[in-house]
Design a protein around this motif. Structure first.
Motif, PDB file in Angstrom:
ATOM      1  N   ILE A  15      -8.258   1.486  24.295  1.00  0.00           N
ATOM      2  CA  ILE A  15      -7.229   0.594  24.821  1.00  0.00           C
ATOM      3  C   ILE A  15      -7.130  -0.668  23.975  1.00  0.00           C
ATOM      4  O   ILE A  15      -6.031  -1.153  23.685  1.00  0.00           O
ATOM      5  CB  ILE A  15      -7.505   0.271  26.305  1.00  0.00           C
ATOM      6  N   ALA A  16      -8.272  -1.202  23.545  1.00  0.00           N
ATOM      7  CA  ALA A  16      -8.256  -2.394  22.687  1.00  0.00           C
ATOM      8  C   ALA A  16      -7.571  -2.083  21.361  1.00  0.00           C
ATOM      9  O   ALA A  16      -6.787  -2.892  20.848  1.00  0.00           O
ATOM     10  CB  ALA A  16      -9.673  -2.900  22.451  1.00  0.00           C
ATOM     11  N   TRP A  17      -7.843  -0.902  20.790  1.00  0.00           N
ATOM     12  CA  TRP A  17      -7.202  -0.516  19.534  1.00  0.00           C
ATOM     13  C   TRP A  17      -5.690  -0.362  19.730  1.00  0.00           C
ATOM     14  O   TRP A  17      -4.904  -0.879  18.943  1.00  0.00           O
ATOM     15  CB  TRP A  17      -7.787   0.790  18.997  1.00  0.00           C
ATOM     16  N   ASP A  18      -5.289   0.356  20.785  1.00  0.00           N
ATOM     17  CA  ASP A  18      -3.858   0.559  21.044  1.00  0.00           C
ATOM     18  C   ASP A  18      -3.134  -0.769  21.246  1.00  0.00           C
ATOM     19  O   ASP A  18      -2.023  -0.966  20.754  1.00  0.00           O
ATOM     20  CB  ASP A  18      -3.648   1.460  22.266  1.00  0.00           C
ATOM     21  N   SER A  19      -3.773  -1.675  21.978  1.00  0.00           N
ATOM     22  CA  SER A  19      -3.166  -2.983  22.225  1.00  0.00           C
ATOM     23  C   SER A  19      -3.013  -3.762  20.920  1.00  0.00           C
ATOM     24  O   SER A  19      -1.943  -4.294  20.624  1.00  0.00           O
ATOM     25  CB  SER A  19      -4.028  -3.767  23.218  1.00  0.00           C
ATOM     26  N   THR A  44       2.484  -4.830   8.269  1.00  0.00           N
ATOM     27  CA  THR A  44       1.684  -5.573   7.285  1.00  0.00           C
ATOM     28  C   THR A  44       0.436  -6.172   7.921  1.00  0.00           C
ATOM     29  O   THR A  44      -0.207  -7.037   7.327  1.00  0.00           O
ATOM     30  CB  THR A  44       2.532  -6.702   6.660  1.00  0.00           C
ATOM     31  N   ASN A  45       0.105  -5.732   9.141  1.00  0.00           N
ATOM     32  CA  ASN A  45      -1.082  -6.176   9.877  1.00  0.00           C
ATOM     33  C   ASN A  45      -1.037  -7.641  10.281  1.00  0.00           C
ATOM     34  O   ASN A  45      -2.066  -8.250  10.543  1.00  0.00           O
ATOM     35  CB  ASN A  45      -2.369  -5.881   9.092  1.00  0.00           C
ATOM     36  N   ARG A  46       0.148  -8.221  10.339  1.00  0.00           N
ATOM     37  CA  ARG A  46       0.290  -9.601  10.816  1.00  0.00           C
ATOM     38  C   ARG A  46       0.506  -9.561  12.331  1.00  0.00           C
ATOM     39  O   ARG A  46       1.318  -8.772  12.820  1.00  0.00           O
ATOM     40  CB  ARG A  46       1.442 -10.302  10.121  1.00  0.00           C
ATOM     41  N   PRO A  47      -0.206 -10.417  13.084  1.00  0.00           N
ATOM     42  CA  PRO A  47      -0.050 -10.400  14.548  1.00  0.00           C
ATOM     43  C   PRO A  47       1.336 -10.867  14.977  1.00  0.00           C
ATOM     44  O   PRO A  47       1.930 -11.744  14.355  1.00  0.00           O
ATOM     45  CB  PRO A  47      -1.131 -11.373  15.032  1.00  0.00           C
ATOM     46  N   LYS A  48       1.834 -10.238  16.035  1.00  0.00           N
ATOM     47  CA  LYS A  48       3.116 -10.632  16.625  1.00  0.00           C
ATOM     48  C   LYS A  48       2.833 -11.678  17.698  1.00  0.00           C
ATOM     49  O   LYS A  48       2.634 -11.360  18.861  1.00  0.00           O
ATOM     50  CB  LYS A  48       3.807  -9.416  17.244  1.00  0.00           C
ATOM     51  N   GLY A  49       2.790 -12.930  17.299  1.00  0.00           N
ATOM     52  CA  GLY A  49       2.556 -14.016  18.235  1.00  0.00           C
ATOM     53  C   GLY A  49       1.100 -14.161  18.619  1.00  0.00           C
ATOM     54  O   GLY A  49       0.204 -13.513  18.079  1.00  0.00           O
ATOM     55  N   ILE A  50       0.869 -15.010  19.611  1.00  0.00           N
ATOM     56  CA  ILE A  50      -0.491 -15.317  20.047  1.00  0.00           C
ATOM     57  C   ILE A  50      -1.167 -14.110  20.686  1.00  0.00           C
ATOM     58  O   ILE A  50      -2.371 -13.913  20.549  1.00  0.00           O
ATOM     59  CB  ILE A  50      -0.506 -16.543  20.994  1.00  0.00           C
ATOM     60  N   ARG A  51      -0.392 -13.268  21.377  1.00  0.00           N
ATOM     61  CA  ARG A  51      -0.981 -12.073  22.004  1.00  0.00           C
ATOM     62  C   ARG A  51      -1.552 -11.119  20.961  1.00  0.00           C
ATOM     63  O   ARG A  51      -2.577 -10.483  21.187  1.00  0.00           O
ATOM     64  CB  ARG A  51       0.057 -11.357  22.869  1.00  0.00           C
ATOM     65  N   GLY A  52      -0.906 -11.033  19.804  1.00  0.00           N
ATOM     66  CA  GLY A  52      -1.415 -10.193  18.735  1.00  0.00           C
ATOM     67  C   GLY A  52      -2.754 -10.689  18.222  1.00  0.00           C
ATOM     68  O   GLY A  52      -3.671  -9.901  17.973  1.00  0.00           O
ATOM     69  N   GLN A  53      -2.891 -12.011  18.087  1.00  0.00           N
ATOM     70  CA  GLN A  53      -4.157 -12.577  17.620  1.00  0.00           C
ATOM     71  C   GLN A  53      -5.258 -12.388  18.650  1.00  0.00           C
ATOM     72  O   GLN A  53      -6.391 -12.056  18.317  1.00  0.00           O
ATOM     73  CB  GLN A  53      -3.997 -14.064  17.287  1.00  0.00           C
ATOM     74  N   VAL A  54      -4.917 -12.570  19.927  1.00  0.00           N
ATOM     75  CA  VAL A  54      -5.897 -12.367  21.001  1.00  0.00           C
ATOM     76  C   VAL A  54      -6.351 -10.908  21.030  1.00  0.00           C
ATOM     77  O   VAL A  54      -7.540 -10.618  21.178  1.00  0.00           O
ATOM     78  CB  VAL A  54      -5.314 -12.806  22.367  1.00  0.00           C
ATOM     79  N   ALA A  55      -5.419  -9.976  20.874  1.00  0.00           N
ATOM     80  CA  ALA A  55      -5.763  -8.546  20.876  1.00  0.00           C
ATOM     81  C   ALA A  55      -6.682  -8.208  19.699  1.00  0.00           C
ATOM     82  O   ALA A  55      -7.624  -7.432  19.847  1.00  0.00           O
ATOM     83  CB  ALA A  55      -4.494  -7.695  20.832  1.00  0.00           C
TER      84      ALA A  55
END
Length: 194
Positions: free
Chosen positions: A106-110, A118-129
């Motif tokens: 689940i952590a990987w999927d999230s 390009t492995n850049r997070p989509k917003g703050i939720r991406g960084q938290v995930a």
């Protein structure tokens, strides 16, 4: 007075649950954020409990560790299959832990869904995930691996669709997909609370 307070709390609770399950209407649409913030933490409805949807792909999540030895030279481990470790924990166990079955996946999927190509997070939720995924992986190893301090981790995933049963007319691609994440540095902050 207490009975009145309890009755009011019960009415609010039942109203929120009702609005969650009700079809879209003016009251629900206008208050969707408040309804979700009340219901989702504890009372979310998950129909998979009654009609589970089996996994439709085989996942394997692996990790490499970069460590620093005493002479100051870095070492990189071979790939370690984290999914295989989870499978080994649940095989033959009549009451397997939900953590062993699903936490890593689940952590990987999230993290995967909240990062672009390009492995850049989509917003703050991406960084938290991403931080959550890294902490789950580090929890398995601690601060050291083979006597050396862990300084960075790299995770990768491999996916192949599960073949449908012989009686099904469903077609699935016969390919394996890979995703290799960049190296993530490991700091003391990553171990906080572990």
């Amino acid at each position: 007075m207490t009975a009145l307070l309890l009755a009011g709390a019960m009415l609010v609770h039942l109203g929120m649950i009702f609005l969650t399950l009700a079809p879209p209407n003016a009251l629900k649409v206008g208050n969707q954020e408040a309804i979700n913030s009340y219901v989702q933490p504890e009372f979310g409805q998950d129909w998979k409990l009654f009609a589970p949807n089996p996994k439709q792909r085989n996942d394997a999540i692996g990790i490499r560790l970069r460590t620093m030895g005493n002479p100051g030279s870095p070492h990189i481990s071979q790939w370690i299959n984290l999914t295989a470790q989870d499978v080994a924990k649940i095989q033959g166990n009549p009451t397997p832990s939900h953590v062993d079955q699903n936490m890593l996946r689940i952590a990987w999927d999230s993290s995967d869904s909240l990062h672009g190509p390009t492995n850049r997070p989509k917003g703050i939720r991406g960084q938290v995930a991403a931080d959550y995924l890294k902490r789950i992986a580090l929890q398995r190893f601690g601060r050291q691996w083979q006597g050396e301090r862990i300084t960075a981790v790299q995770l990768a995933g491999r996916y192949a669709m599960v073949r449908p049963p012989s009686w099904s007319s469903e077609e699935v691609p016969d390919t394996t997909n890979y995703r290799v994440l960049p190296w993530w540095p490991v700091t003391d902050q990553d171990y906080k609370g572990l």
